[in-house]
Design a protein around this motif. Structure first.
Motif, PDB file in Angstrom:
ATOM      1  N   THR A 185     -10.276  11.973  31.944  1.00 16.17           N
ATOM      2  CA  THR A 185      -9.647  10.690  31.602  1.00 16.17           C
ATOM      3  C   THR A 185     -10.225   9.534  32.411  1.00 16.17           C
ATOM      4  O   THR A 185      -9.892   8.382  32.143  1.00 16.17           O
ATOM      5  N   LYS A 186     -11.061   9.836  33.381  1.00 19.33           N
ATOM      6  CA  LYS A 186     -11.647   8.775  34.203  1.00 19.33           C
ATOM      7  C   LYS A 186     -12.678   7.980  33.383  1.00 19.33           C
ATOM      8  O   LYS A 186     -13.333   8.522  32.489  1.00 19.33           O
ATOM      9  N   PRO A 187     -12.818   6.681  33.682  1.00 19.28           N
ATOM     10  CA  PRO A 187     -13.807   5.873  32.945  1.00 19.28           C
ATOM     11  C   PRO A 187     -15.217   6.436  33.100  1.00 19.28           C
ATOM     12  O   PRO A 187     -15.569   6.974  34.147  1.00 19.28           O
ATOM     13  N   PHE A 188     -15.992   6.320  32.037  1.00 18.24           N
ATOM     14  CA  PHE A 188     -17.407   6.724  32.043  1.00 18.24           C
ATOM     15  C   PHE A 188     -17.579   8.203  32.410  1.00 18.24           C
ATOM     16  O   PHE A 188     -18.522   8.579  33.105  1.00 18.24           O
ATOM     17  N   PHE A 189     -16.663   9.033  31.922  1.00 17.87           N
ATOM     18  CA  PHE A 189     -16.699  10.460  32.260  1.00 17.87           C
ATOM     19  C   PHE A 189     -18.042  11.085  31.900  1.00 17.87           C
ATOM     20  O   PHE A 189     -18.678  11.757  32.732  1.00 17.87           O
ATOM     21  N   PHE A 190     -18.491  10.906  30.668  1.00 20.75           N
ATOM     22  CA  PHE A 190     -19.723  11.562  30.240  1.00 20.75           C
ATOM     23  C   PHE A 190     -20.932  11.013  30.994  1.00 20.75           C
ATOM     24  O   PHE A 190     -21.797  11.772  31.444  1.00 20.75           O
ATOM     25  N   TYR A 191     -21.007   9.712  31.137  1.00 15.29           N
ATOM     26  CA  TYR A 191     -22.127   9.114  31.857  1.00 15.29           C
ATOM     27  C   TYR A 191     -22.162   9.615  33.299  1.00 15.29           C
ATOM     28  O   TYR A 191     -23.219   9.997  33.816  1.00 15.29           O
ATOM     29  N   THR A 192     -21.011   9.611  33.955  1.00 16.22           N
ATOM     30  CA  THR A 192     -20.945  10.046  35.349  1.00 16.22           C
ATOM     31  C   THR A 192     -21.487  11.457  35.499  1.00 16.22           C
ATOM     32  O   THR A 192     -22.307  11.736  36.389  1.00 16.22           O
ATOM     33  N   HIS A 193     -21.068  12.346  34.616  1.00 13.32           N
ATOM     34  CA  HIS A 193     -21.432  13.744  34.802  1.00 13.32           C
ATOM     35  C   HIS A 193     -22.800  14.091  34.236  1.00 13.32           C
ATOM     36  O   HIS A 193     -23.368  15.123  34.617  1.00 13.32           O
ATOM     37  N   LEU A 194     -23.354  13.249  33.389  1.00 10.02           N
ATOM     38  CA  LEU A 194     -24.757  13.439  33.019  1.00 10.02           C
ATOM     39  C   LEU A 194     -25.619  13.436  34.274  1.00 10.02           C
ATOM     40  O   LEU A 194     -26.515  14.278  34.446  1.00 10.02           O
ATOM     41  N   TYR A 195     -25.354  12.498  35.180  1.00  6.95           N
ATOM     42  CA  TYR A 195     -26.145  12.388  36.401  1.00  6.95           C
ATOM     43  C   TYR A 195     -25.592  13.240  37.535  1.00  6.95           C
ATOM     44  O   TYR A 195     -26.359  13.777  38.346  1.00  6.95           O
ATOM     45  N   ALA A 196     -24.275  13.370  37.618  1.00  5.42           N
ATOM     46  CA  ALA A 196     -23.710  14.225  38.662  1.00  5.42           C
ATOM     47  C   ALA A 196     -24.182  15.664  38.500  1.00  5.42           C
ATOM     48  O   ALA A 196     -24.496  16.341  39.489  1.00  5.42           O
ATOM     49  N   ALA A 197     -24.240  16.143  37.265  1.00  8.20           N
ATOM     50  CA  ALA A 197     -24.688  17.516  37.027  1.00  8.20           C
ATOM     51  C   ALA A 197     -26.134  17.692  37.468  1.00  8.20           C
ATOM     52  O   ALA A 197     -26.490  18.706  38.084  1.00  8.20           O
ATOM     53  N   GLN A 198     -26.985  16.711  37.158  1.00  6.86           N
ATOM     54  CA  GLN A 198     -28.380  16.800  37.603  1.00  6.86           C
ATOM     55  C   GLN A 198     -28.469  16.809  39.121  1.00  6.86           C
ATOM     56  O   GLN A 198     -29.230  17.587  39.722  1.00  6.86           O
ATOM     57  N   ALA A 199     -27.696  15.914  39.754  1.00  5.51           N
ATOM     58  CA  ALA A 199     -27.737  15.820  41.208  1.00  5.51           C
ATOM     59  C   ALA A 199     -27.248  17.110  41.853  1.00  5.51           C
ATOM     60  O   ALA A 199     -27.862  17.627  42.800  1.00  5.51           O
ATOM     61  N   MET A 200     -26.147  17.651  41.359  1.00  3.98           N
ATOM     62  CA  MET A 200     -25.607  18.866  41.940  1.00  3.98           C
ATOM     63  C   MET A 200     -26.506  20.066  41.683  1.00  3.98           C
ATOM     64  O   MET A 200     -26.651  20.953  42.536  1.00  3.98           O
ATOM     65  N   PHE A 201     -27.141  20.102  40.522  1.00  3.91           N
ATOM     66  CA  PHE A 201     -28.059  21.200  40.224  1.00  3.91           C
ATOM     67  C   PHE A 201     -29.242  21.180  41.182  1.00  3.91           C
ATOM     68  O   PHE A 201     -29.681  22.221  41.693  1.00  3.91           O
TER      69      PHE A 201
END
Length: 205
Positions: free
Chosen positions: A132-148
């Motif tokens: 429900t947080k704003p920009f959920f998909f955008y945030t995790h597109l990059y968060a997933a790359q960073a965490m990976f």
């Protein structure tokens, strides 16, 4: 592609796009939504750097000085708490821009250093998988790359949570919906979920 004519046309078009990107970097080292703008901001800068990285991986020359300038833009946008703000000169820090900023540094070949460590420190405090947080998909597109790229406990802790949220969000449909449409939500979700399988070379460790 193995089609010679198509390959040559693609190489020419992507090379022209790289030259345009190089020419239109701002004095501060970023880009905005149109190439004729004197302004710049972090999210567009991220996409331009990733585009240049992809082109370089495909054998197209990229001016290293342009990449260095953009990396310095992201580092200068980072605040004392480790977060990256919307632009170099103003705006609040956010998990979205911080994760994107870390991805820029990784895309430029930086995987260690003060800026990286501060960025991950910020994400440990502020990143969550609440859809429900704003920009959920955008945030995790990059968060997933960073965490990976980070691996270690960060990835082991992060990926099961984001995978669960994404699968729950699908609700049995053959797509993911989002405020920006089904194509947007589905494309980003699939990019995140494929990371452990390493389908895309640009996202590999």
């Amino acid at each position: 592609t193995r089609e010679t004519t198509l390959r040559e046309r693609m190489h020419e078009a992507i090379g022209a796009a790289c030259r345009l990107t190089e020419r239109t970097i701002t004095r501060d080292g970023g880009w905005f939504y149109t190439p004729d703008s004197p302004r710049d901001e972090g999210s567009v800068t991220v996409t331009q750097i990733q585009g240049l990285r992809s082109a370089r991986n495909a054998g197209i020359s990229v001016d290293a000085a342009v990449v260095d300038k953009a990396v310095n833009y992201i580092k200068a946008s980072q605040q004392a708490d480790g977060g990256v703000r919307y632009t170099l000169r103003w705006g609040k820090t956010s998990p979205a821009l911080t994760a994107a900023g870390i991805s820029v540094l990784h895309g430029a070949g930086e995987y260690h250093g003060e800026a990286i460590e501060k960025g991950y420190g910020y994400l440990r405090q502020h990143l969550d998988t609440d859809p429900t947080k704003p920009f959920f998909f955008y945030t995790h597109l990059y968060a997933a790359q960073a965490m990976f790229q980070r691996g270690r406990p960060e990835w082991a802790n992060y990926f099961p949570r984001i995978r669960r949220e994404l699968l729950d969000l699908r609700r049995g449909y053959p797509y993911w919906d989002s405020p920006y449409g089904k194509s947007y939500g589905t494309a980003i979700s699939l990019l995140i979920l494929q990371l452990p399988l390493r389908y895309l070379p640009i996202f590999q460790r």
